[in-house]
Design a protein around this motif. Structure first.
Motif, PDB file in Angstrom:
ATOM      1  N   HIS A  36       0.805  -1.227   0.000  1.00 25.46           N
ATOM      2  CA  HIS A  36       0.000   0.000   0.000  1.00 25.46           C
ATOM      3  C   HIS A  36       0.834   1.270   0.000  1.00 25.46           C
ATOM      4  CE1 HIS A  36      -3.753  -2.159   0.346  1.00 25.46           C
ATOM      5  NE2 HIS A  36      -3.233  -2.885   1.318  1.00 25.46           N
ATOM      6  N   GLY A  37       2.015   1.215   0.607  1.00 27.09           N
ATOM      7  CA  GLY A  37       2.818   2.421   0.731  1.00 27.09           C
ATOM      8  C   GLY A  37       3.841   2.618  -0.366  1.00 27.09           C
ATOM      9  N   VAL A  38       4.294   1.536  -0.967  1.00 24.03           N
ATOM     10  CA  VAL A  38       5.320   1.627  -2.008  1.00 24.03           C
ATOM     11  C   VAL A  38       4.660   1.268  -3.336  1.00 24.03           C
ATOM     12  CG1 VAL A  38       7.597   0.832  -2.765  1.00 24.03           C
ATOM     13  CG2 VAL A  38       7.105   1.013  -0.317  1.00 24.03           C
ATOM     14  N   THR A  39       4.526  -0.010  -3.607  1.00 22.11           N
ATOM     15  CA  THR A  39       3.811  -0.518  -4.779  1.00 22.11           C
ATOM     16  C   THR A  39       3.556  -2.000  -4.554  1.00 22.11           C
ATOM     17  OG1 THR A  39       3.813  -0.696  -7.199  1.00 22.11           O
ATOM     18  CG2 THR A  39       5.926  -0.983  -6.105  1.00 22.11           C
ATOM     19  N   ARG A  40       2.441  -2.475  -5.058  1.00 19.91           N
ATOM     20  CA  ARG A  40       2.028  -3.856  -4.803  1.00 19.91           C
ATOM     21  C   ARG A  40       3.103  -4.898  -5.157  1.00 19.91           C
ATOM     22  NH1 ARG A  40      -2.889  -5.206  -3.258  1.00 19.91           N
ATOM     23  NH2 ARG A  40      -3.728  -3.213  -3.893  1.00 19.91           N
ATOM     24  N   PRO A  41       3.752  -4.798  -6.342  1.00 17.70           N
ATOM     25  CA  PRO A  41       4.766  -5.816  -6.663  1.00 17.70           C
ATOM     26  C   PRO A  41       5.972  -5.812  -5.721  1.00 17.70           C
ATOM     27  CG  PRO A  41       4.133  -4.591  -8.637  1.00 17.70           C
ATOM     28  CD  PRO A  41       3.519  -3.885  -7.456  1.00 17.70           C
ATOM     29  N   ALA A  42       6.175  -4.736  -4.987  1.00 16.48           N
ATOM     30  CA  ALA A  42       7.306  -4.676  -4.059  1.00 16.48           C
ATOM     31  C   ALA A  42       7.090  -5.550  -2.827  1.00 16.48           C
ATOM     32  CB  ALA A  42       7.569  -3.232  -3.635  1.00 16.48           C
ATOM     33  N   ALA A  43       5.838  -5.925  -2.537  1.00 17.53           N
ATOM     34  CA  ALA A  43       5.559  -6.706  -1.328  1.00 17.53           C
ATOM     35  C   ALA A  43       6.190  -8.098  -1.373  1.00 17.53           C
ATOM     36  CB  ALA A  43       4.056  -6.788  -1.087  1.00 17.53           C
ATOM     37  N   PRO A  44       5.922  -8.917  -2.399  1.00 18.21           N
ATOM     38  CA  PRO A  44       6.582 -10.229  -2.405  1.00 18.21           C
ATOM     39  C   PRO A  44       8.088 -10.122  -2.591  1.00 18.21           C
ATOM     40  CG  PRO A  44       5.293  -9.925  -4.413  1.00 18.21           C
ATOM     41  CD  PRO A  44       4.975  -8.769  -3.506  1.00 18.21           C
ATOM     42  N   LEU A  45       8.526  -9.132  -3.347  1.00 22.61           N
ATOM     43  CA  LEU A  45       9.963  -8.944  -3.539  1.00 22.61           C
ATOM     44  C   LEU A  45      10.646  -8.622  -2.211  1.00 22.61           C
ATOM     45  CD1 LEU A  45      12.455  -8.707  -5.331  1.00 22.61           C
ATOM     46  CD2 LEU A  45      11.815  -6.328  -5.749  1.00 22.61           C
ATOM     47  N   VAL A  64      12.337  -6.751  10.220  1.00 22.50           N
ATOM     48  CA  VAL A  64      10.934  -6.612   9.818  1.00 22.50           C
ATOM     49  C   VAL A  64      10.395  -5.254  10.260  1.00 22.50           C
ATOM     50  CG1 VAL A  64       8.590  -7.523  10.129  1.00 22.50           C
ATOM     51  CG2 VAL A  64      10.505  -9.095   9.809  1.00 22.50           C
ATOM     52  N   GLU A  65      10.705  -4.863  11.485  1.00 26.49           N
ATOM     53  CA  GLU A  65      10.235  -3.580  11.996  1.00 26.49           C
ATOM     54  C   GLU A  65      10.837  -2.422  11.201  1.00 26.49           C
ATOM     55  OE1 GLU A  65      11.597  -5.956  13.997  1.00 26.49           O
ATOM     56  OE2 GLU A  65       9.795  -6.666  15.019  1.00 26.49           O
ATOM     57  N   ARG A  66      12.122  -2.504  10.873  1.00 22.56           N
ATOM     58  CA  ARG A  66      12.772  -1.429  10.106  1.00 22.56           C
ATOM     59  C   ARG A  66      12.194  -1.312   8.707  1.00 22.56           C
ATOM     60  NH1 ARG A  66      18.317  -2.241   9.235  1.00 22.56           N
ATOM     61  NH2 ARG A  66      17.945  -4.429   9.556  1.00 22.56           N
ATOM     62  N   LEU A  67      11.985  -2.452   8.047  1.00 27.26           N
ATOM     63  CA  LEU A  67      11.412  -2.422   6.708  1.00 27.26           C
ATOM     64  C   LEU A  67       9.966  -1.925   6.726  1.00 27.26           C
ATOM     65  CD1 LEU A  67      12.836  -5.752   5.242  1.00 27.26           C
ATOM     66  CD2 LEU A  67      13.596  -3.410   4.754  1.00 27.26           C
ATOM     67  N   THR A  68       9.222  -2.316   7.735  1.00 37.04           N
ATOM     68  CA  THR A  68       7.844  -1.833   7.863  1.00 37.04           C
ATOM     69  C   THR A  68       7.829  -0.322   8.030  1.00 37.04           C
ATOM     70  OG1 THR A  68       7.148  -3.937   8.838  1.00 37.04           O
ATOM     71  CG2 THR A  68       5.699  -2.045   9.192  1.00 37.04           C
ATOM     72  N   ALA A  69       8.712   0.205   8.858  1.00 35.42           N
ATOM     73  CA  ALA A  69       8.802   1.656   9.058  1.00 35.42           C
ATOM     74  C   ALA A  69       9.208   2.354   7.763  1.00 35.42           C
ATOM     75  CB  ALA A  69       9.799   1.977  10.168  1.00 35.42           C
ATOM     76  N   LEU A  70      10.149   1.777   7.011  1.00 31.31           N
ATOM     77  CA  LEU A  70      10.544   2.361   5.729  1.00 31.31           C
ATOM     78  C   LEU A  70       9.361   2.429   4.765  1.00 31.31           C
ATOM     79  CD1 LEU A  70      14.010   0.695   5.025  1.00 31.31           C
ATOM     80  CD2 LEU A  70      13.566   3.110   5.495  1.00 31.31           C
ATOM     81  N   ALA A  71       8.582   1.359   4.721  1.00 29.27           N
ATOM     82  CA  ALA A  71       7.418   1.331   3.829  1.00 29.27           C
ATOM     83  C   ALA A  71       6.370   2.350   4.250  1.00 29.27           C
ATOM     84  CB  ALA A  71       6.810  -0.076   3.804  1.00 29.27           C
ATOM     85  N   ARG A  72       6.138   2.478   5.551  1.00 35.66           N
ATOM     86  CA  ARG A  72       5.155   3.459   6.041  1.00 35.66           C
ATOM     87  C   ARG A  72       5.576   4.883   5.715  1.00 35.66           C
ATOM     88  NH1 ARG A  72       4.342   0.359  11.624  1.00 35.66           N
ATOM     89  NH2 ARG A  72       2.617  -0.986  10.967  1.00 35.66           N
ATOM     90  N   ASP A  73       6.880   5.121   5.666  1.00 38.84           N
ATOM     91  CA  ASP A  73       7.396   6.463   5.427  1.00 38.84           C
ATOM     92  C   ASP A  73       7.797   6.679   3.962  1.00 38.84           C
ATOM     93  OD1 ASP A  73       8.044   9.009   6.524  1.00 38.84           O
ATOM     94  OD2 ASP A  73      10.172   8.478   6.428  1.00 38.84           O
ATOM     95  N   GLU A  75       6.235   7.366   1.097  1.00 38.42           N
ATOM     96  CA  GLU A  75       5.721   8.527   0.369  1.00 38.42           C
ATOM     97  C   GLU A  75       6.408   9.800   0.813  1.00 38.42           C
ATOM     98  OE1 GLU A  75       1.479   8.771   0.203  1.00 38.42           O
ATOM     99  OE2 GLU A  75       1.308   6.762  -0.663  1.00 38.42           O
ATOM    100  N   ASN A  76       6.667   9.946   2.088  1.00 37.38           N
ATOM    101  CA  ASN A  76       7.388  11.115   2.591  1.00 37.38           C
ATOM    102  C   ASN A  76       8.810  11.142   2.054  1.00 37.38           C
ATOM    103  OD1 ASN A  76       5.159  11.917   4.111  1.00 37.38           O
ATOM    104  ND2 ASN A  76       5.839  10.731   5.882  1.00 37.38           N
ATOM    105  N   LYS A  77       9.482   9.985   2.069  1.00 33.50           N
ATOM    106  CA  LYS A  77      10.859   9.884   1.600  1.00 33.50           C
ATOM    107  C   LYS A  77      10.930  10.109   0.102  1.00 33.50           C
ATOM    108  CE  LYS A  77      15.217   8.484   1.615  1.00 33.50           C
ATOM    109  NZ  LYS A  77      16.039   9.561   1.149  1.00 33.50           N
ATOM    110  N   ALA A  78      10.035   9.455  -0.657  1.00 32.38           N
ATOM    111  CA  ALA A  78      10.053   9.564  -2.114  1.00 32.38           C
ATOM    112  C   ALA A  78       9.784  11.008  -2.554  1.00 32.38           C
ATOM    113  CB  ALA A  78       9.034   8.607  -2.737  1.00 32.38           C
ATOM    114  N   GLY A  79       8.881  11.683  -1.862  1.00 29.98           N
ATOM    115  CA  GLY A  79       8.556  13.062  -2.208  1.00 29.98           C
ATOM    116  C   GLY A  79       9.687  14.027  -1.893  1.00 29.98           C
TER     117      GLY A  79
END
Length: 82
Positions: A36-45, A64-73, A75-79
């Motif tokens: 949901h935060g990055v792109t759907r194909p990135a999830a299994p990858l 797992v916690e670090r990657l989850t935090a990266l994904a949640r953030d 849109e902020n990082k990409a922008g």
């Protein structure tokens, strides 16, 4: 037993993994956040890359916690990179 639990048990048995060492809920949360935060194909990858890192011993206990935090953030990082 539900389908997801049965599948997890079967895959763990097939791969020689102790199912007690699999935090299924944390992994599902990670893939949800990535999808949901990055792109759907990135999830299994991401899950695959995490597995490779864990197998190599380079993931760290909080991976797992670090990657989850990266994904949640993401849109902020990409922008902010533009």
């Amino acid at each position: 037993m539900n389908v997801l639990a049965e599948w997890t048990e079967l895959v763990c048995r097939e791969l020689g993994i102790d199912p007690a060492k699999v935090d299924r809920d944390a992994l599902l949360d990670l893939t949800k956040e990535v999808a949901h935060g990055v792109t759907r194909p990135a999830a299994p990858l991401t899950a695959y890359l995490l597995g490779l890192a864990q197998g190599a011993g380079s993931a760290g206990e909080d991976a797992v916690e670090r990657l989850t935090a990266l994904a949640r953030d993401w849109e902020n990082k990409a922008g902010s990179d533009s």
